[in-house]
Enzyme design. Sequence first.
Site, PDB file in Angstrom:
ATOM      1  CG  ASN A  57      -1.752   1.235   1.356  1.00 33.50           C
ATOM      2  OD1 ASN A  57      -1.805   2.041   0.427  1.00 33.50           O
ATOM      3  ND2 ASN A  57      -2.428   1.399   2.491  1.00 33.50           N
ATOM      4  CD1 TRP A  58       3.797   1.235  -2.709  1.00 34.62           C
ATOM      5  CD2 TRP A  58       3.613   2.229  -4.707  1.00 34.62           C
ATOM      6  NE1 TRP A  58       4.577   0.544  -3.596  1.00 34.62           N
ATOM      7  CE2 TRP A  58       4.490   1.135  -4.827  1.00 34.62           C
ATOM      8  CE3 TRP A  58       3.343   3.001  -5.845  1.00 34.62           C
ATOM      9  CZ2 TRP A  58       5.102   0.796  -6.038  1.00 34.62           C
ATOM     10  CZ3 TRP A  58       3.942   2.668  -7.044  1.00 34.62           C
ATOM     11  CH2 TRP A  58       4.820   1.579  -7.135  1.00 34.62           C
ATOM     12  CE  LYS A  59      -0.254   3.331   4.734  1.00 33.82           C
ATOM     13  NZ  LYS A  59      -0.217   3.449   6.193  1.00 33.82           N
ATOM     14  CG  HIS A  63      -5.958   2.035   5.292  1.00 35.04           C
ATOM     15  ND1 HIS A  63      -5.517   2.937   6.223  1.00 35.04           N
ATOM     16  CD2 HIS A  63      -4.940   1.170   5.079  1.00 35.04           C
ATOM     17  CE1 HIS A  63      -4.266   2.632   6.558  1.00 35.04           C
ATOM     18  NE2 HIS A  63      -3.897   1.560   5.878  1.00 35.04           N
ATOM     19  CD  GLU A  72      -3.040   5.617   6.737  1.00 35.50           C
ATOM     20  OE1 GLU A  72      -3.037   5.671   5.492  1.00 35.50           O
ATOM     21  OE2 GLU A  72      -2.089   5.128   7.395  1.00 35.50           O
ATOM     22  CD  GLU A  96      -3.509  -2.253   7.391  1.00 37.56           C
ATOM     23  OE1 GLU A  96      -2.441  -2.555   6.837  1.00 37.56           O
ATOM     24  OE2 GLU A  96      -4.034  -1.137   7.259  1.00 37.56           O
ATOM     25  N   GLY A 141       2.494   2.340  11.019  1.00 36.85           N
ATOM     26  CA  GLY A 141       3.517   3.384  10.945  1.00 36.85           C
ATOM     27  C   GLY A 141       4.215   3.686  12.257  1.00 36.85           C
ATOM     28  CB  SER A 150       4.967  -1.777  12.220  1.00 37.28           C
ATOM     29  OG  SER A 150       4.620  -0.437  12.499  1.00 37.28           O
ATOM     30  N   GLY A 206       2.892  -1.070   4.333  1.00 39.05           N
ATOM     31  CA  GLY A 206       3.014   0.347   3.980  1.00 39.05           C
ATOM     32  C   GLY A 206       4.468   0.725   3.763  1.00 39.05           C
ATOM     33  N   GLY A 207       5.050   1.371   4.760  1.00 38.60           N
ATOM     34  CA  GLY A 207       6.383   1.952   4.629  1.00 38.60           C
ATOM     35  C   GLY A 207       7.441   0.999   4.097  1.00 38.60           C
TER      36      GLY A 207
HETATM   37  P1  13P Z   1       2.976   0.497   7.734  1.00 38.51           P
HETATM   38  O1  13P Z   1       3.421  -0.825   7.159  1.00 38.51           O
HETATM   39  O2  13P Z   1       3.764   1.658   7.242  1.00 38.51           O
HETATM   40  O3  13P Z   1       2.822   0.422   9.224  1.00 38.51           O
HETATM   41  O4  13P Z   1       1.492   0.744   7.144  1.00 38.51           O
HETATM   42  C1  13P Z   1       0.571  -0.266   7.260  1.00 38.51           C
HETATM   43  C2  13P Z   1      -0.611   0.078   6.456  1.00 38.51           C
HETATM   44  O5  13P Z   1      -1.352   0.986   6.784  1.00 38.51           O
HETATM   45  C3  13P Z   1      -0.850  -0.691   5.234  1.00 38.51           C
HETATM   46  O6  13P Z   1      -2.128  -0.479   4.750  1.00 38.51           O
END
Ligand code: 13P
Length: 265
Positions: free
Chosen positions: A9-11, A99, A101, A171, A177, A217, A238-239
């Site tokens: 997920n590149w956000k 998600h 967010e 999640e 994050g 994470s 994500g990251g």
């Molecule tokens: P991180 O892997 O950066 O914690 O993000 C997780 C995420 O929100 C994937 O959708």
Amino acid sequence: MRRPLLTANWKMYKTVPESLAYGHELLPLLGDLIGWEESLDLVICPTDLALWPLGEELASTPIRLGAQNLDPGIQGALTGGTSGFLLHEAGARFVIVGHSERRKFFGETDVIVREKTEAALVAGLGPIVCVGESAEERSRGETLDVVHRQVQEALKTLQTPQMMAVTVAYEPVWAIGTGMVPSPEEAQRVAEAIRQDIDELAGTEARDQVRILYGGSVNEANLQSFLDTPDVDGALIGGAALKAVNFANMARRVVNRDSFPESGQ
Ligand code: 13P
């Protein structure tokens, strides 16, 4: 047997050229993993803008694309909206729905998550439905109640064949994050409860087929500890998936998992 799934997920990161550069870099990194697609599904969720060009870049590969959100409408006077059909046409085969967010910053309720899940399925997209508790809910011991409510509300209208196309991502909000993760046992406990919900809603075939991801994470070091649990089938990353080399290394760990001696190392 459920095939593991790693989803990046590149956000709201990466321009179109940066997205293409990632695709260009990723392919040779997977090059020596002959036949990796037999033991792993890889999905990348870039911004909507990069779907079409990145899809062209990856067209000859087994890597699939997903969107990060959709609007529930089909078409019409909905300025700024992007429907599931438009995303599918642009190359997406999956879409992240609900998600945390989006729940937090865009006010998405359980009802909206359900509408989007249904709209994704109508458009031929596999919804990756995100659920998870906040830090406060966790500290009050409400994790299973929160996840149960979110799963039931998102999926309660689906028939068995539709349910088969769904992926659920657990999640925990506090793990996104932050570098903090639940223990694999905690993730397993929640994943098992989600599978139980799917059984109640759509029967044993769906229970056994639907993939459940862990997200929050995830990195190269901890990925395998989650995959070693019976009910977690992959990760939403994500990251740690923003660099092609890291995503490729995680793919390598899944494909060669027997060659890595210690879980979580
Ligand atoms: P991180 O892997 O950066 O914690 O993000 C997780 C995420 O929100 C994937 O959708």
